[in-house]
Design an enzyme around this catalytic site. Sequence first.
Site, PDB file in Angstrom:
ATOM      1  N   TRP A 104       0.835  -1.213   0.000  1.00  0.00           N
ATOM      2  CA  TRP A 104       0.000   0.000   0.000  1.00  0.00           C
ATOM      3  C   TRP A 104       0.866   1.257   0.000  1.00  0.00           C
ATOM      4  CZ3 TRP A 104      -2.100   2.938   4.688  1.00  0.00           C
ATOM      5  CH2 TRP A 104      -1.180   2.925   5.742  1.00  0.00           C
ATOM      6  N   ASP A 105       2.176   1.095   0.243  1.00  0.00           N
ATOM      7  CA  ASP A 105       3.098   2.235   0.263  1.00  0.00           C
ATOM      8  C   ASP A 105       3.008   3.077  -1.014  1.00  0.00           C
ATOM      9  OD1 ASP A 105       3.867   0.060   1.958  1.00  0.00           O
ATOM     10  OD2 ASP A 105       5.770   1.050   2.361  1.00  0.00           O
ATOM     11  N   LYS A 161       1.737  -0.073  16.090  1.00  0.00           N
ATOM     12  CA  LYS A 161       3.001   0.110  15.384  1.00  0.00           C
ATOM     13  C   LYS A 161       3.011   1.463  14.659  1.00  0.00           C
ATOM     14  CE  LYS A 161       5.683  -2.285  11.795  1.00  0.00           C
ATOM     15  NZ  LYS A 161       5.613  -3.327  10.755  1.00  0.00           N
ATOM     16  N   GLN A 162       1.838   1.842  14.154  1.00  0.00           N
ATOM     17  CA  GLN A 162       1.799   3.028  13.294  1.00  0.00           C
ATOM     18  C   GLN A 162       0.393   3.611  13.255  1.00  0.00           C
ATOM     19  OE1 GLN A 162       2.477  -0.210  10.358  1.00  0.00           O
ATOM     20  NE2 GLN A 162       2.072   1.436   8.915  1.00  0.00           N
ATOM     21  N   GLU A 218       0.264  -3.104  12.297  1.00  0.00           N
ATOM     22  CA  GLU A 218       0.569  -4.536  12.173  1.00  0.00           C
ATOM     23  C   GLU A 218       0.756  -5.240  13.511  1.00  0.00           C
ATOM     24  OE1 GLU A 218       3.798  -4.809   9.324  1.00  0.00           O
ATOM     25  OE2 GLU A 218       2.273  -4.900   7.747  1.00  0.00           O
TER      26      GLU A 218
HETATM   27  C1  BGC Z   1       4.606  -1.367   7.638  1.00  0.00           C
HETATM   28  C2  BGC Z   1       3.619  -1.385   6.495  1.00  0.00           C
HETATM   29  C3  BGC Z   1       4.357  -1.176   5.187  1.00  0.00           C
HETATM   30  C4  BGC Z   1       5.468  -2.202   5.036  1.00  0.00           C
HETATM   31  C5  BGC Z   1       6.283  -1.991   3.800  1.00  0.00           C
HETATM   32  C6  BGC Z   1       5.710  -2.366   7.379  1.00  0.00           C
HETATM   33  O1  BGC Z   1       6.674  -2.266   8.378  1.00  0.00           O
HETATM   34  O2  BGC Z   1       3.974  -1.698   8.837  1.00  0.00           O
HETATM   35  O3  BGC Z   1       2.648  -0.383   6.661  1.00  0.00           O
HETATM   36  O4  BGC Z   1       3.471  -1.312   4.129  1.00  0.00           O
HETATM   37  O5  BGC Z   1       6.334  -2.091   6.142  1.00  0.00           O
HETATM   38  O6  BGC Z   1       6.895  -0.742   3.814  1.00  0.00           O
END
Ligand code: BGC
Length: 909
Positions: A462-463, A723-724, A601
């Site tokens: 999704w980045d 986490k985010q 996550e």
């Molecule tokens: C993040 C995700 C991201 C992925 C790839 C993970 O650490 O939690 O949001 O898409 O890294 O960058």
Amino acid sequence: MKVISLRITDDAIILTYTRNNQSLQAIITYDPKQAIGENLEKIRERLVGISFDAAVIENPLEYEFSDTIVGINHQRIDIGLALTNMLNIPVVSQQTVKSVGLEKAVARKQDYNQWHLDYYGQYTSKRNYGQESMLTIGNGFFGLRGSYVEATADQDNYPGTYIAGFYNQNTTKINDRDVVNEDLVNLPNAQFLTFGVDQQRPFTVTKENVQDIYRSLDLHTGELRTTMLIQLATGHVLRIVTTKVADMKNWHQYAIRYQLTPINFSGSLQVYSKIDGSVTNDNVERYQNFDQHHIDISEMSTAGAEAYLAGHTKTSNIDFIVGTKFTSSSVDTNRHLAVTNTDDAITQTITLDVEQNKTYTFEKNVAMFTSQETQGSLMDHATKELQNAGFDSSEQNSNQFWQGLWSNADIQIEGDLTSQKLTRVNTFHMFVSASSTANPNLDASVGARGLHGEAYRGHVFWDEMFVIPYYTQHYPKLARQLLMYRYNRLGAAKKYAASEGYKGAMYPWQSGMYGDEQSQFVHLNPITKSWDPDNSRLQRHVSLSVAYNIWTYYHMTNDVDFMNQYGLEMLLEISRFWISKAIYNEKTKRYTIKKVMGPDEFHEGYPNSDEEGLTNNAYTNIMVAWLFKTVEELRKDTISAATFKEVTTKVGFDEKLFAKMDKISHHLKLDINEDGIIGQFEGYFKLPTLNFENYRKKYGDISRMDRILKAEGRNPDAYQVAKQADTLMAFYNFDFNSVNELIKGLGYKLPKEYLTKNIEYYLDRTTHGSTLSRIVYAVLSLVDGNMDQSWKLFSQALLSDYYDIQGGTTAEGIHLGVMGATLLLETRNYAGVDQLTDQVKVNPHLPSHWQSIAFKQFFRGTQYSFKITHDLINVTADHDTKIYVAGKEIAVPAGKATTVTYQKPVNDN
Ligand code: BGC
């Protein structure tokens, strides 16, 4: 100009500066027990509260690559680089000041710092791997890690080469289970070059051999230059200057210029050039238990100065060829060239007699082709390409490309050297990862870690959402091609949905070659040796980010053709998926979406539950409401009835489905508590919190709290720890009012100041274990009027890869999402140029120490050029247009500079 002078002795730094017109001196004694950084930190402490424009080093050592190298405590450091990072000012030498004057010396250095990424000294292990990632050059077709050409893969060096979309799948038996992994394949290493004196052992980069190394990536031209001073055990001293450049026009090529100067001897010299096909994917330590041998070599040949190594990937059967041309202007290559082959490598050797203090120049041109982007004989293509190849022309193509790029996509920041430099570093890597020249010919999108390393196996996440809008603003055609990567995998997304009992298209969380799910379903717990479920694929919100990218692209470009031919079909298929996923609950009279994960996550499911995933993730539900509303608007207002009918017929969408979509879009469930906090998912409020302070005391860095908790035998699912950014992500994607309307549309009423409260609440529970976290909160904080907090978070996000803030992950590739997101934030939020409405709106919130920001952007075919200060907006456009400032319409006639004054918002710092 206020300057500070530094005189370096072997055990102290003597500072001279003025305060209140008084000349002062301070002696910082060097503590050999402390690291260099800690010693230098004492300078910052001493000077706190006093501001300077520049620093002058009184007694640097003499070097050609930097005038700020000093000897201290029997070590050499580039104190200029260190102080610039620390104090955000240019650092010049006394000599330069003497020869050109202070003003000029400082201005020159300032300019240099803003356009170069430099590293001095020899680093090892992950630190060097990280610098190689940061020094990667490329053009969207390939990425070439910034390793020393003399290096082969070992624990300190990793000379990886990647081609976009060049994947292979291997199966490894692990604990009686067949585990399939798809990797972005590391290609044969063709950047290899080294030398030997008098037929003795070829040079390798070791601590003993190397006296000095300086690496400098020139962002202006795209050239990476390494200068090495070498002293061999035999006493031979040489200087080697290596320049690498990715050809930005002939995008199959790169070129290396290798210049050797024997400093203290004359005699026989051998220069070796190799194509090394023995490479594996070995960049990421934790993947070592898997089969990482992805290629078979089928053919090796040479013809004069040229060498070719051809092969194919083991299971995806992509053919490739790597060809090189190794020449020298110093000798007749044909007469002096010898070839040696092993099973999987070709080495060409030029032997020549050299004289002391004369420079000998060698050139290696490299061409790479694969059967994915090239039709016909790869050999023919490579031969033809190399015939015309030359370092000078590749250099020129690189210079021209970057010149054009900077005139289109540069963001100029006055008043903050570090922000300016890192903004350009991030911009540079955006176009190493995808470029307007190569990508229109490729079926590929941008991986989360660029073309810079092997983490996440080169997959697309999704980045994309954090970068595609930036590409759209500067190279709309490139953005369109990245979206086509998803369209070309719509079939796979439909298959994936069907395989899980859903309708429509469900894009995979991790996407590679075919667009099938590349996330693992289980992973081996190394402690218990059991296979635990891995639910990360349940981040179904990835399909919503695909939809978001389609919509923002269409909105910002007005590319009706794309929408009609591809975009709408994807939007309808994605909508269909969500319709099939939303289940009506008779009791609550609302729709529920189960078995999902939000972006956080750490939460993969409910503790003590057999069910997979979570229910009613707020971000997902808000985005589904947005998607349904958007499709409805496209149907009613934007797309012609005929086209709409055609596409709906194609995908089998009927009135009943539209009616259902409408109903769902107003009845999705959110969990909102009495304080107006939106629950991340249903049941979230029942989870206990953690005392972060205690954890910080015990562990220091707690960003990966999931790992800490698991190591303690606990389950991160069971706590309110993220986490985010998750719950509030929609406020990152859209402006406040739009999200507010969506929530209202779902029938929820939130109290005043709810955004402030929600930000505070979730920031208290977030550890920023992903680089995508701080940047999102930096935007949210700004939307909420908290400029101080926004700046703190933004400045950390900006440093993510430069300082490798996750302690080693940059080694495995840059973090492209945060890089793109910093650029978007600078223009969309700090400059305040908002393109998400129908006319460009400008509402600046410049950080107080930025004097101005200037940049260009396209919006619906018009290129705007902005320069924004603390009270003026200066705009020029290439078509007649208008912008909105503080709700007022301002006409901007084509080609005429228009200046608008604005009031700085009171709550800004
Ligand atoms: C993040 C995700 C991201 C992925 C790839 C993970 O650490 O939690 O949001 O898409 O890294 O960058």
